[in-house]
Design a protein around this motif. Structure first.
Motif, short mmCIF file in Angstrom:
data_model
loop_
_atom_site.label_atom_id
_atom_site.label_comp_id
_atom_site.label_asym_id
_atom_site.label_seq_id
_atom_site.Cartn_x
_atom_site.Cartn_y
_atom_site.Cartn_z
N LEU A 73 0.83 -1.20 0.00
CA LEU A 73 0.00 0.00 0.00
C LEU A 73 0.86 1.25 0.00
O LEU A 73 0.58 2.21 -0.73
CB LEU A 73 -0.92 -0.01 1.22
CG LEU A 73 -1.89 1.17 1.36
CD1 LEU A 73 -2.81 1.27 0.15
CD2 LEU A 73 -2.70 1.04 2.65
N ALA A 74 1.93 1.25 0.80
CA ALA A 74 2.82 2.42 0.85
C ALA A 74 3.45 2.69 -0.51
O ALA A 74 3.55 3.84 -0.94
CB ALA A 74 3.90 2.20 1.90
N ARG A 75 3.87 1.63 -1.19
CA ARG A 75 4.49 1.81 -2.51
C ARG A 75 3.47 2.26 -3.55
O ARG A 75 3.74 3.13 -4.37
CB ARG A 75 5.16 0.51 -2.95
CG ARG A 75 6.45 0.23 -2.19
CD ARG A 75 7.07 -1.11 -2.58
NE ARG A 75 8.39 -1.26 -2.01
CZ ARG A 75 8.63 -1.62 -0.77
NH1 ARG A 75 7.61 -1.88 0.03
NH2 ARG A 75 9.86 -1.72 -0.31
N ALA A 76 2.29 1.66 -3.50
CA ALA A 76 1.25 1.99 -4.49
C ALA A 76 0.75 3.41 -4.32
O ALA A 76 0.50 4.11 -5.31
CB ALA A 76 0.09 1.01 -4.38
N THR A 77 0.63 3.88 -3.08
CA THR A 77 0.07 5.21 -2.85
C THR A 77 1.06 6.31 -3.14
O THR A 77 0.68 7.42 -3.51
CB THR A 77 -0.42 5.35 -1.39
OG1 THR A 77 0.64 4.96 -0.51
CG2 THR A 77 -1.63 4.49 -1.12
N GLN A 78 2.35 6.04 -3.01
CA GLN A 78 3.35 7.07 -3.26
C GLN A 78 3.67 7.21 -4.74
O GLN A 78 4.02 8.29 -5.21
CB GLN A 78 4.64 6.78 -2.48
CG GLN A 78 5.60 7.98 -2.44
CD GLN A 78 6.84 7.69 -1.64
OE1 GLN A 78 7.31 6.57 -1.60
NE2 GLN A 78 7.38 8.71 -1.00
N ASN A 113 -3.75 8.32 -1.61
CA ASN A 113 -2.75 9.24 -1.09
C ASN A 113 -3.10 9.77 0.30
O ASN A 113 -2.22 10.06 1.10
CB ASN A 113 -2.55 10.39 -2.07
CG ASN A 113 -1.99 9.92 -3.40
OD1 ASN A 113 -2.66 10.03 -4.42
ND2 ASN A 113 -0.80 9.38 -3.41
N ARG A 114 -4.40 9.87 0.58
CA ARG A 114 -4.81 10.20 1.96
C ARG A 114 -4.32 9.12 2.92
O ARG A 114 -3.81 9.40 4.01
CB ARG A 114 -6.32 10.32 2.05
CG ARG A 114 -6.90 11.58 1.43
CD ARG A 114 -8.42 11.58 1.48
NE ARG A 114 -8.95 12.78 0.88
CZ ARG A 114 -9.16 13.92 1.52
NH1 ARG A 114 -8.92 13.98 2.83
NH2 ARG A 114 -9.63 14.98 0.91
N ALA A 115 -4.48 7.88 2.50
CA ALA A 115 -4.04 6.77 3.34
C ALA A 115 -2.54 6.82 3.57
O ALA A 115 -2.06 6.56 4.68
CB ALA A 115 -4.43 5.44 2.70
N PHE A 116 -1.77 7.16 2.52
CA PHE A 116 -0.32 7.23 2.67
C PHE A 116 0.07 8.26 3.73
O PHE A 116 0.89 7.97 4.62
CB PHE A 116 0.35 7.60 1.34
CG PHE A 116 1.85 7.68 1.44
CD1 PHE A 116 2.63 6.56 1.20
CD2 PHE A 116 2.48 8.86 1.81
CE1 PHE A 116 4.01 6.63 1.31
CE2 PHE A 116 3.85 8.94 1.93
CZ PHE A 116 4.62 7.81 1.67
N LEU A 117 -0.50 9.46 3.67
CA LEU A 117 -0.15 10.49 4.63
C LEU A 117 -0.54 10.10 6.06
O LEU A 117 0.20 10.35 7.01
CB LEU A 117 -0.81 11.82 4.25
CG LEU A 117 -0.20 12.54 3.04
CD1 LEU A 117 -1.08 13.70 2.60
CD2 LEU A 117 1.21 13.02 3.36
N LEU A 118 -1.70 9.47 6.20
CA LEU A 118 -2.13 9.04 7.53
C LEU A 118 -1.23 7.93 8.06
O LEU A 118 -0.87 7.92 9.25
CB LEU A 118 -3.59 8.57 7.47
CG LEU A 118 -4.62 9.66 7.18
CD1 LEU A 118 -6.00 9.04 6.93
CD2 LEU A 118 -4.68 10.67 8.32
N LEU A 119 -0.85 7.01 7.20
CA LEU A 119 0.06 5.94 7.61
C LEU A 119 1.43 6.51 7.97
O LEU A 119 2.06 6.08 8.94
CB LEU A 119 0.20 4.91 6.50
CG LEU A 119 -1.02 4.02 6.23
CD1 LEU A 119 -0.82 3.22 4.94
CD2 LEU A 119 -1.28 3.08 7.39
N TRP A 120 1.89 7.49 7.19
CA TRP A 120 3.19 8.11 7.47
C TRP A 120 3.19 8.76 8.86
O TRP A 120 4.13 8.60 9.63
CB TRP A 120 3.48 9.16 6.40
CG TRP A 120 4.79 9.88 6.58
CD1 TRP A 120 6.03 9.42 6.27
CD2 TRP A 120 4.98 11.18 7.14
NE1 TRP A 120 6.99 10.37 6.58
CE2 TRP A 120 6.36 11.45 7.12
CE3 TRP A 120 4.10 12.14 7.64
CZ2 TRP A 120 6.91 12.66 7.58
CZ3 TRP A 120 4.64 13.35 8.11
CH2 TRP A 120 6.02 13.59 8.07
#
Length: 210
Positions: A73-78, A113-120
């Motif tokens: 997910l991290a790779r796909a969202t970035q 991309n929302r998910a990426f920022l929240l996960l970060w």
């Protein structure tokens, strides 16, 4: 004598690959939606499968573990957040295009991309996320360091510039702006801010010739 079954044709292999890719996209989208809706701690392989319309067995077969799913997910969202960068040579202009495009893209930010920022943001206190996002941030910083190094070589960036320091500052600035936008979109004027931030770095890093 048992006959050997024929090998799958090229078209059959392509169809299988397409199905796998379609399944992965559906599962990652479902995972991102759950992260945005309930946070990473509530995400399980079973919930992902249920939301995407697949069994947990398929989710497990696709990713194996929750950690592997989060890595995917991290790779796909970035990937591809700022389009067109691959066509630009390394250097100051490419870095400024990255900054401008990153802030501008926030207006149309999607669930991935929302998910990426929240996960970060959550990675600071979540041991299962920390290694994933350390790697993602280092890749981001390395990209910027390459632009600074190229800019110094071509004479558009001041030779005393620390590529390491700039990379840390730019990544922190962009991620922080993104999180502020998620928290309060009305407080972040992306149209004005993209010009202000890009202009700041151009003035700070550029070689000022008489």
């Amino acid at each position: 004598m048992v006959a050997t079954p024929p090998a799958p044709s090229h078209s059959a292999r392509r169809t299988q690959q397409e199905r796998r890719e379609k399944t992965e996209v559906a599962l990652l989208t479902a995972a991102a939606e759950l992260v945005v809706q309930d946070g990473v701690r509530s995400v399980t392989l079973a919930r992902i499968g249920e939301r995407a319309g697949y069994s947990r067995g398929i989710v497990t077969h696709q990713f194996g573990t929750k950690k592997a799913m989060l890595e995917a997910l991290a790779r796909a969202t970035q990937a591809g957040f700022v389009p067109g960068l691959a066509d630009l040579p390394p250097g100051l202009e490419r870095m400024l295009r990255l900054i401008d495009g990153y802030i501008g893209a926030l207006d149309g930010i999607g669930v991935m991309n929302r998910a990426f920022l929240l996960l970060w943001a959550e990675a600071a206190t979540a041991p299962e996320l920390a290694p994933i996002f350390r790697e993602r941030d280092e890749a981001f910083r390395a990209d910027i360091r390459g632009d600074i190094a190229a800019g110094i070589t071509e004479g558009t960036v001041h030779p005393d510039t620390s590529a390491d320091d700039v990379a840390v500052a730019v990544v922190g600035q962009l991620r922080g702006i993104g999180l502020q936008y998620l928290l309060d979109p009305g407080a972040v004027d992306t149209g004005r801010l993209r010009r202000v931030v890009s202009g700041y770095w151009r003035r700070s890093l550029g070689v000022h010739r008489p």
